[in-house]
Design a protein around this motif. Structure first.
Motif, PDB file in Angstrom:
ATOM      1  N   SER A 176       0.766  -1.328   0.133  1.00 35.45           N
ATOM      2  CA  SER A 176      -0.091   0.037  -0.011  1.00 35.45           C
ATOM      3  C   SER A 176       1.023   1.184  -0.082  1.00 35.45           C
ATOM      4  O   SER A 176       1.842   1.096   0.723  1.00 35.45           O
ATOM      5  CB  SER A 176      -0.996   0.342   1.266  1.00 35.45           C
ATOM      6  OG  SER A 176      -1.884  -0.959   1.281  1.00 35.45           O
ATOM      7  N   ASP A 177       0.432   2.406  -0.867  1.00 37.25           N
ATOM      8  CA  ASP A 177       1.343   3.408  -0.982  1.00 37.25           C
ATOM      9  C   ASP A 177       0.564   4.356   0.130  1.00 37.25           C
ATOM     10  O   ASP A 177      -0.654   4.178   0.376  1.00 37.25           O
ATOM     11  CB  ASP A 177       1.202   4.053  -2.114  1.00 37.25           C
ATOM     12  CG  ASP A 177       1.869   3.058  -3.246  1.00 37.25           C
ATOM     13  OD1 ASP A 177       2.714   2.470  -2.854  1.00 37.25           O
ATOM     14  OD2 ASP A 177       1.294   3.058  -4.239  1.00 37.25           O
ATOM     15  N   VAL A 178       1.000   5.478   0.514  1.00 37.10           N
ATOM     16  CA  VAL A 178       0.724   6.365   1.507  1.00 37.10           C
ATOM     17  C   VAL A 178       1.367   7.756   1.025  1.00 37.10           C
ATOM     18  O   VAL A 178       2.630   8.081   1.086  1.00 37.10           O
ATOM     19  CB  VAL A 178       0.702   6.083   2.948  1.00 37.10           C
ATOM     20  CG1 VAL A 178       2.279   5.915   3.399  1.00 37.10           C
ATOM     21  CG2 VAL A 178      -0.077   7.000   3.903  1.00 37.10           C
ATOM     22  N   PHE A 179       0.525   8.769   1.327  1.00 32.67           N
ATOM     23  CA  PHE A 179       1.029  10.156   1.369  1.00 32.67           C
ATOM     24  C   PHE A 179       0.309  10.790   2.212  1.00 32.67           C
ATOM     25  O   PHE A 179      -0.879  10.365   2.621  1.00 32.67           O
ATOM     26  CB  PHE A 179       1.024  10.907   0.106  1.00 32.67           C
ATOM     27  CG  PHE A 179      -0.175  11.557  -0.795  1.00 32.67           C
ATOM     28  CD1 PHE A 179      -0.651  12.767  -0.252  1.00 32.67           C
ATOM     29  CD2 PHE A 179      -0.644  10.506  -1.485  1.00 32.67           C
ATOM     30  CE1 PHE A 179      -1.658  13.142  -0.939  1.00 32.67           C
ATOM     31  CE2 PHE A 179      -1.990  11.163  -2.216  1.00 32.67           C
ATOM     32  CZ  PHE A 179      -2.249  12.206  -1.693  1.00 32.67           C
ATOM     33  N   GLN A 180       0.664  12.068   3.038  1.00 35.70           N
ATOM     34  CA  GLN A 180      -0.156  12.851   3.801  1.00 35.70           C
ATOM     35  C   GLN A 180      -0.152  14.328   3.369  1.00 35.70           C
ATOM     36  O   GLN A 180       0.588  14.784   2.796  1.00 35.70           O
ATOM     37  CB  GLN A 180       0.426  12.755   5.148  1.00 35.70           C
ATOM     38  CG  GLN A 180       1.495  13.711   5.669  1.00 35.70           C
ATOM     39  CD  GLN A 180       2.804  13.422   5.010  1.00 35.70           C
ATOM     40  OE1 GLN A 180       3.287  12.213   4.727  1.00 35.70           O
ATOM     41  NE2 GLN A 180       3.305  14.577   4.686  1.00 35.70           N
ATOM     42  N   VAL A 181      -1.174  14.794   3.945  1.00 36.23           N
ATOM     43  CA  VAL A 181      -1.304  16.318   3.691  1.00 36.23           C
ATOM     44  C   VAL A 181      -1.587  17.100   5.099  1.00 36.23           C
ATOM     45  O   VAL A 181      -2.258  16.712   5.771  1.00 36.23           O
ATOM     46  CB  VAL A 181      -2.659  16.849   2.790  1.00 36.23           C
ATOM     47  CG1 VAL A 181      -2.779  18.215   2.660  1.00 36.23           C
ATOM     48  CG2 VAL A 181      -2.357  16.277   1.363  1.00 36.23           C
TER      49      VAL A 181
END
Length: 475
Positions: free
Chosen positions: A31-36
């Protein structure tokens, strides 16, 4: 999704590190993830994606779960996420196919609790993408027209796309031989360290690595400006400031420090932009000259490193890392530092903290084996694809891991805001602690790194325990 938050505890671990929060939920492998991070709203959003679904979780500034949305991801035509934008409580993630001509915008609307997908087909006309970046919550895809100095800027905001063109034909660009050329030739140059049609982002969320700053093409942001610097020519740094409010452009050339050329040695050079100052370095095998200028080109300070002379402005030993922090040796002589920097890829990286400037001067190798070239894949396809992108989590994770399987030689220096040297030992920064910690926590996947509430956070998923944990690092 409201049942995600099962466990909460705060505990001191070691140094200035704390396990701030952890929660249990099922996360598919790879799973990929990025945050804001939204400091004005005092909240942070995590975007997870896998081969079937995309989901967004929003947390408050104490990492309490506010709400979440889950939806099927766009079709397999779109292989990775290239950026995001925000409009109120609508969060858009942008998916792309391999050539970036097909873009899908997936909107998570937290007011209506709905999600939707909108597709765009970009009719590229002899143009290639060179930058995908989010600035002030607006996503920009920037292309350059082949064999010209024309930029096309595709602006994605609040579910709409607009195209703007910037003609830089009246600007003078110099190639490595100081011959006039166009912007296409500058950005299309390929080296063993730097692929063609790439411009490395520099974001001061975490201290930029020497790996990132060793690139000859770099991108910085300030207010609503995108600033590009080019160091392909050893005698000049070429700067291009693009105002994304009115799409005007300003250009300036900065002379590199003067060094006498001998028939037995050649030069290399690079630069780094910090606030309203440009730091430039020029080096051969026996000397390095460094200048600090304001953006008008006025020289403010200069420093030198000369073979077999003590470096009077360094605050550390001469350090050589071989692939990881645990494999480190100390070098004794200035001549070793100069020779190794010159034979590697010269680099300067600066970071401002507590009104002081932390500077790292050194050199970095290319990746040292084929498996290392896949390091982006080890932390997820999204992260690997977004090296240099403006999504801060992926930038910072790649920054964190950028010394992996590389030889890096450097010294650390400390200055005040006017670049007056401050003597003494440099305290260990939170990011240094984080680097050591992340090396020990290599079993954690779907990693994030971000600054929030003036603290540095590291997040990762433990598949054995099905826990996602956040760790806080304080200076």
């Amino acid at each position: 999704m409201k049942k995600l938050l099962l466990a909460l505890f705060v505990t001191s671990v070691s140094f200035s590190q704390e396990l701030t929060k952890e929660f249990n939920f099922k996360l598919p492998k790879n799973s990929d993830v990025f945050q804001v991070v939204e400091e004005d709203k005092k909240q942070i959003s995590l975007f997870f994606s896998d081969k079937n679904y995309a989901r967004t979780l929003r947390f408050d500034d104490s990492f309490n779960l506010i709400d979440s949305l889950k939806a099927q991801r766009p079709s397999k035509l779109y292989y990775d996420i290239i950026g995001y934008s925000i409009s109120g409580n609508k969060y858009y993630s942008y998916w792309s196919n391999l050539n970036s001509k097909e873009i899908a915008s997936q909107c998570f609307d937290f007011d209506s609790k709905n999600t939707n997908i909108k597709s765009y087909r970009l009719e590229f006309e002899k143009e290639k993408p060179i930058k995908k970046i989010t600035i002030n919550n607006i996503f920009y895809l920037i292309t350059v027209v082949k064999n010209t100095s024309i930029l096309n800027v595709y602006v994605f905001n609040d579910g709409q796309m607009e195209k703007k063109s910037i003609d830089l034909s009246d600007k003078t660009f110099l190639d490595y031989e100081s011959k006039k050329t166009n912007l296409w030739e500058i950005v299309n140059e390929y080296t063993s360290f730097e692929p063609a049609l790439t411009i490395q982002n520099i974001v001061n969320e975490t201290p930029p690595s020497l790996t990132f700053s060793a690139n000859k093409r770099k991108a910085y942001t300030k207010d609503n400006n995108l600033i590009l610097t080019f160091d392909n020519n050893q005698n000049f740094t070429q700067l291009l400031n693009i105002n994304l409010s009115n799409f005007s452009c300003f250009q300036k050339l900065y002379n590199q420090p003067f060094m006498v050329q001998s028939e037995f040695s050649s030069f290399d050079s690079n630069s780094f932009l910090l606030n309203n100052k440009i730091i430039q370095m020029k080096i051969n095998s026996s000397k390095m000259a460094m200048t600090i200028k304001d953006l008008e080109g006025n020289e403010l300070k200069n420093f030198e490193i000369i073979t077999d002379q003590e470096i009077d402005f360094k605050n550390s030993e001469i350090i050589q890392e071989n692939g990881k922090i645990s494999n480190t040796r100390i070098l004794e002589k200035s001549s070793q530092l100069l020779r190794k920097i010159y034979n590697l890829n010269p680099s300067i990286a600066c970071f401002e903290n507590d009104n002081n400037i932390y500077m790292t001067i050194g050199g970095v190798s290319t990746l040292q084996n084929n498996s290392a070239a896949m390091y982006g894949g080890m932390i997820g396809g999204l992260t690997g694809a977004l090296i240099g992108a403006a999504i801060s989590s992926n930038y910072s994770v790649n920054n964190l891991n950028s010394y992996t399987n590389r030889k890096v030689v450097y010294i650390n220096c400390l200055f005040d805001n006017n670049f007056n040297h401050i003597k003494g030992t440099i305290k260990k920064l939170a990011f240094d602690e984080l680097r050591s910690f992340a090396e020990e926590k290599s079993n954690l996947t779907s990693q994030t790194v971000f600054r929030f509430n003036s603290n540095l956070y590291f997040g990762g998923f433990n598949h054995k325990n099905s826990n996602y944990s956040f760790y806080k690092f304080q200076n």
